[in-house]
Design an enzyme around this catalytic site. Structure first.
Site, PDB file in Angstrom:
ATOM      1  N   HIS A 160      -6.268   7.023  -9.291  1.00 47.13           N
ATOM      2  CA  HIS A 160      -7.098   5.929  -9.809  1.00 47.13           C
ATOM      3  C   HIS A 160      -8.593   6.146  -9.545  1.00 47.13           C
ATOM      4  O   HIS A 160      -9.425   5.423 -10.106  1.00 47.13           O
ATOM      5  CB  HIS A 160      -6.682   4.594  -9.195  1.00 47.13           C
ATOM      6  CG  HIS A 160      -5.325   4.134  -9.606  1.00 47.13           C
ATOM      7  ND1 HIS A 160      -4.940   4.011 -10.925  1.00 47.13           N
ATOM      8  CD2 HIS A 160      -4.237   3.780  -8.864  1.00 47.13           C
ATOM      9  CE1 HIS A 160      -3.691   3.583 -10.987  1.00 47.13           C
ATOM     10  NE2 HIS A 160      -3.230   3.456  -9.748  1.00 47.13           N
ATOM     11  N   ASP A 196       3.462   8.831 -12.069  1.00 49.72           N
ATOM     12  CA  ASP A 196       3.361   7.577 -11.335  1.00 49.72           C
ATOM     13  C   ASP A 196       3.573   6.402 -12.299  1.00 49.72           C
ATOM     14  O   ASP A 196       3.265   6.499 -13.491  1.00 49.72           O
ATOM     15  CB  ASP A 196       1.974   7.495 -10.697  1.00 49.72           C
ATOM     16  CG  ASP A 196       1.816   6.342  -9.731  1.00 49.72           C
ATOM     17  OD1 ASP A 196       1.918   6.590  -8.517  1.00 49.72           O
ATOM     18  OD2 ASP A 196       1.583   5.205 -10.174  1.00 49.72           O
ATOM     19  N   HIS A 198       1.864   3.716 -12.478  1.00 48.57           N
ATOM     20  CA  HIS A 198       0.573   3.210 -12.925  1.00 48.57           C
ATOM     21  C   HIS A 198      -0.251   4.341 -13.562  1.00 48.57           C
ATOM     22  O   HIS A 198      -0.236   5.475 -13.087  1.00 48.57           O
ATOM     23  CB  HIS A 198      -0.204   2.607 -11.752  1.00 48.57           C
ATOM     24  CG  HIS A 198       0.537   1.502 -11.065  1.00 48.57           C
ATOM     25  ND1 HIS A 198       1.310   1.726  -9.943  1.00 48.57           N
ATOM     26  CD2 HIS A 198       0.632   0.189 -11.360  1.00 48.57           C
ATOM     27  CE1 HIS A 198       1.849   0.571  -9.561  1.00 48.57           C
ATOM     28  NE2 HIS A 198       1.463  -0.368 -10.397  1.00 48.57           N
TER      29      HIS A 198
END
Length: 343
Positions: A160, A196, A198
């Site tokens: 992220h 993942d 996300h």
């Protein structure tokens, strides 16, 4: 399979996460590392090795220097300002506000550099983030030197983290830093496959206009899932990078039949690219009991994922990202790695 691990990753031991309007202990916690390492040992997956230290140069090859300097001093500045809790942003340069002037105060700087409010800054964050990057780079160097796979037990995770933003528990983008080092060491093309739950918004951001790194991601549909504002199928890259960013957003409740079919499509896309190296951003938060995700994979599915990835037939680096069902995180992670080894 060789595993790289450092106790320094546990220097980050945050006490607060904003979740559903409450301040709770973060789902991303040091125990995740201990449980995975215990499982690596219990299954005789392979040797566990401490990483080398690489300094900040590889980090600065990806991340904005001002951002890196901010992370280095943020906790000290926050404490010096008299703040009593952990550092959580309260305001951002959102639409109709200026984003070209960085505030002078730590409260404003945090809002400038944070992409979300759930991730607090605490003592030890910078040191842990550096250790996580060292793990990724040591594992990469092993793969490039030997052609054999390696697992970097990175913590905090990285996918992220954008060029100049942190959030989603991520501060330095380990996969991107490793990809850039591989290119600097002579690889012509690198693929990053993010599995993942996300979306890896940071990795997408970093390589969006480049054709020397293919980014492919399977993830929860951003219309319903964090990070919400990136990860749609129509995001395919820009400029030289057009066509080299591939997103597969999947609906809540996706089970393994549909997920694995999408994985096969993603692997086929990687094959067409013919990279010199495959970096897998490993998230086991696709597990059915993960507390902050909504896919329905079971533990046995991760073994099959490993087998499918092995059939891709290319030098492979595994880097740890998410997975927050603590009781099963070791089983699920090592199942994937063992499946790869046994295929």
């Amino acid at each position: 399979m060789l595993t790289f691990h450092s106790e320094r990753t546990k220097k980050r031991d945050a006490m607060t996460e904003l979740d559903g309007g409450r301040l709770v202990r973060p789902f991303e916690c040091p125990e995740r590392v201990d449980i995975i390492i215990d499982r690596v040992r219990a299954t005789d997956l392979g040797e566990i090795r401490a990483p080398e230290e690489y300094g900040l140069d590889p980090v600065l090859a990806i991340h904005d220097a001002g951002y890196v300097h901010f992370l280095e001093r943020a906790w000290d500045d926050w404490s010096a300002a008299g703040m009593e809790g952990e550092a959580i942003p309260t305001i951002w340069p959102t639409r109709r506000m200026r984003g070209d002037v960085i505030p002078d105060t730590i409260a404003g700087e945090i809002g400038y550099y944070a992409l979300a409010a759930e991730t607090s800054l605490c003592a030890g964050t910078f040191e842990a983030a550096q250790a996580s990057t060292d793990i990724a780079l040591s594992a990469l160097d092993h793969v490039m030197a030997t052609g054999n796979p390696a697992f970097g037990l990175c913590r905090p995770p990285g996918h992220h983290a954008a060029v100049d933003q942190y959030g989603g528990y991520c501060f330095f983008n380990n996969a991107a830093i490793a990809a850039q080092r591989a290119l600097d060491r002579g690889a012509a093309k690198v693929a990053v496959l993010d599995i993942d739950f996300h979306h890896g918004n940071g990795t997408q951001d970093i390589f969006y206009d480049r054709d020397d790194v293919l980014f492919v991601s399977l993830h929860g549909d951003p219309r319903q899932e964090f990070p919400f504002f990136l990860g749609h199928a129509d995001e395919t890259g820009t400029g030289a990078g057009r066509g080299f960013n591939v997103n597969y957003p999947l609906p809540s409740g996706t089970g393994y039949a549909d997920w694995s079919e999408t994985l096969d499509e993603a692997i086929a896309r990687v094959h067409r690219y013919q990279p010199d190296l495959l970096i897998v951003s490993v998230g086991v938060d696709t597990f059915e009991h993960d507390p902050i995700s909504s896919f329905r994979l079971i533990s046995e599915d991760f073994t099959d994922i490993g087998r499918r990835l092995r059939r891709a037939g290319m030098p492979t680096l595994f880097l740890m990202e998410g997975g927050y069902a603590i009781a099963e995180i070791g089983i699920n992670t090592v199942n994937l790695l063992s499946g790869f080894d046994s295929a």
